[in-house]
Design an enzyme around this catalytic site. Structure first.
Site, short mmCIF file in Angstrom:
data_model
loop_
_atom_site.label_atom_id
_atom_site.label_comp_id
_atom_site.label_asym_id
_atom_site.label_seq_id
_atom_site.Cartn_x
_atom_site.Cartn_y
_atom_site.Cartn_z
CG PHE A 1 -1.93 1.19 1.06
CD1 PHE A 1 -3.19 0.99 0.51
CD2 PHE A 1 -1.58 2.49 1.44
CE1 PHE A 1 -4.08 2.06 0.33
CE2 PHE A 1 -2.46 3.56 1.26
CZ PHE A 1 -3.71 3.35 0.71
CG ASP B 1 5.84 4.21 1.41
OD1 ASP B 1 5.92 5.11 2.28
OD2 ASP B 1 4.81 3.99 0.76
CE LYS C 1 0.09 6.68 6.81
NZ LYS C 1 -1.30 6.92 6.38
N1 PMP Z 1 2.59 4.88 1.93
C1 PMP Z 1 2.24 4.14 2.98
C2 PMP Z 1 3.17 3.07 3.46
C3 PMP Z 1 1.03 4.37 3.65
O1 PMP Z 1 0.68 3.62 4.69
C4 PMP Z 1 0.20 5.41 3.16
C5 PMP Z 1 -1.13 5.74 3.84
N2 PMP Z 1 -1.75 4.75 4.53
C6 PMP Z 1 0.60 6.15 2.06
C7 PMP Z 1 1.82 5.87 1.47
C8 PMP Z 1 -0.26 7.26 1.51
O2 PMP Z 1 -0.29 8.35 2.33
P1 PMP Z 1 -1.40 9.49 2.14
O3 PMP Z 1 -2.71 8.91 2.57
O4 PMP Z 1 -0.96 10.62 3.01
O5 PMP Z 1 -1.41 9.84 0.69
#
Ligand code: PMP
Length: 400
Positions: free
Chosen positions: A141, A226, A255
């Site tokens: 994700f 990530d 985040k």
């Molecule tokens: N990468 C990871 C590992 C995530 O967990 C998330 C959000 N759950 C995102 C990217 C995307 O972040 P955003 O919702 O701020 O676009």
């Protein structure tokens, strides 16, 4: 007084239906607690998917935001502002990297890393034009944009959003040999989460990331971690990859970088890689705005002491000990690291949603990911007593 039910009706009538929230309407919050519109108090066991690692309205972060709000909020990058450079320096120093590319959301950070990796592949590695490949993992994700969902194998995230962006090769998460087999002359990068959050806090086998690092080094391939969800003290280290003793070439952060106040994300990493971007080739109206940078700098300040990493490590041991004791009593499996856990509920038992509802009735806010997994991610300011209260509530919720 407007009731919860009235707010929920309003949401459902006017808001797009792209979420299925628990029926609780939050009006105030502080630290590890939130209060709903009817004055009921709950322990937050989700932390805005780890955006609230420092708890709600951490005083140092709120003060930084207030101070900046009273001076300057937005310049765009058309001009310099007096917050941007210091934030980039502080974040680079904290993460042991050379350069910072500021964006707003996690998905934007990932998109940016993909663009940078492709550009690096063409301009530095010498990959044939328009044929760069990025290796990704099953059950990944990384966000919700069209390019990112192009390489999702989750039908809910992916289906009916085509035509999809090509150039991604998917291999099983945790299988370093599969990555090696997938690497070819056109491979620009390997992009993975150190621990897969949305998949249910899935920790790869020991040595996986060290193997990835070696495979990337041998083949002139970028390693991109990530850390949008796993980073910034959630697992007990600044970065989840720090547990593996591995350095990535690029990290995506988001985040908690905005302290739960403003959206702040970044790609941090090697200067020679991020350096492929020249003026005008990438950008964002809001990325690197002074308010975001002021809050981000205050976040870096909190992380510098190591206090939150330490809390996550210590309390995480307690969390995992207690969750481990629930295995066989409604819980099938527990995974995770630090104050972060994926709790699989036994198939014969309740769904994650049912347990989340029972927990809400017990005064704890948690949320399922997929059908039978609870994602537990309390704010790192939670006390051991509060953690125990919530875990007692979880035992009752599983029993109820
Ligand atoms: N990468 C990871 C590992 C995530 O967990 C998330 C959000 N759950 C995102 C990217 C995307 O972040 P955003 O919702 O701020 O676009």
């Amino acid at each position: 007084m407007t009731t919860s039910a009235a707010y929920i009706t309003l949401d459902e009538q006017w808001g797009a239906h792209n979420y299925h929230p628990l029926p609780v309407v939050v009006a105030r919050a502080e630290g590890a607690h939130v209060t709903d519109v009817e004055g009921r108090r709950y322990l937050d066991f989700l932390s805005g998917y780890s955006a609230l690692n420092f708890g709600h309205r951490h005083p140092a972060l709120v003060a930084a935001a207030h101070e900046q709000l009273d001076r300057l909020t937005l310049t765009s990058r058309a001009f310099h502002n007096d917050q941007f450079g210091a934030f980039c320096r502080d974040l680079a120093e904290l993460t042991g990297t050379d350069m910072v590319l500021t964006m707003n959301t996690g998905a934007e950070a990932v998109e940016s890393a993909i663009k940078v990796a492709r550009k690096w592949a063409y301009e530095v590695k010498g990959v044939a034009f328009d044929s760069a490949e990025i290796i990704v993992a099953t059950n990944n994700f990384h966000g919700r944009t069209t390019t990112i969902v192009s390489f999702s194998d989750d039908p809910i995230a992916h289906d009916n959003y085509g035509p999809f962006t090509p150039g991604f090769v998917m291999v099983p998460f945790g299988d370093a040999q599969a990555v090696r087999d997938a690497i070819g002359p056109n491979t620009a990068a390997v992009l993975m989460e150190p621990i897969q959050g949305e998949a249910g806090v899935v920790v790869p086998p020991e040595g996986f990331w060290a193997d990835l690092r070696a495979a990337c080094d041998e083949n002139d391939v970028l390693l991109i971690a990530d850390e949008v969800q796993s980073g910034l003290a959630r697992t007990g280290e600044l970065l989840a990859l720090d547990h593996e003793g591995v350095r990535a070439d690029l990290y995506t952060l988001g985040k908690a970088l905005g302290g739960g106040i403003v959206p702040v994300s970044a790609v941090v990493g090697r200067g020679d890689v991020l350096g492929v971007l020249k003026p005008g080739q990438h950008g964002s109206t809001f990325g690197g705005n002074p308010l975001a940078c002021a809050v981000g700098s205050a976040v870096v300040e909190l992380l510098r002491t190591g206090e939150f990493q330490e809390r996550s490590r210590k309390l995480g041991e307690h969390l995992h000990r207690r969750l481990g004791d629930m295995v066989g009593h409604g819980v099938a499996e527990v995974r995770g690291r630090g104050l972060w856990a994926g709790v699989d509920i036994e198939p014969t038992h309740k769904t994650g949603r049912e347990v989340s509802m029972a927990l809400r009735d017990e005064g704890v806010l948690c949320k399922e990911t997929h059908l039978r997994t609870l994602r537990v991610a309390p704010p790192l300011v939670i006390t051991e007593d509060e953690l125990d209260q919530a875990l007692d509530a979880l035992e009752r919720a599983l029993d109820a």
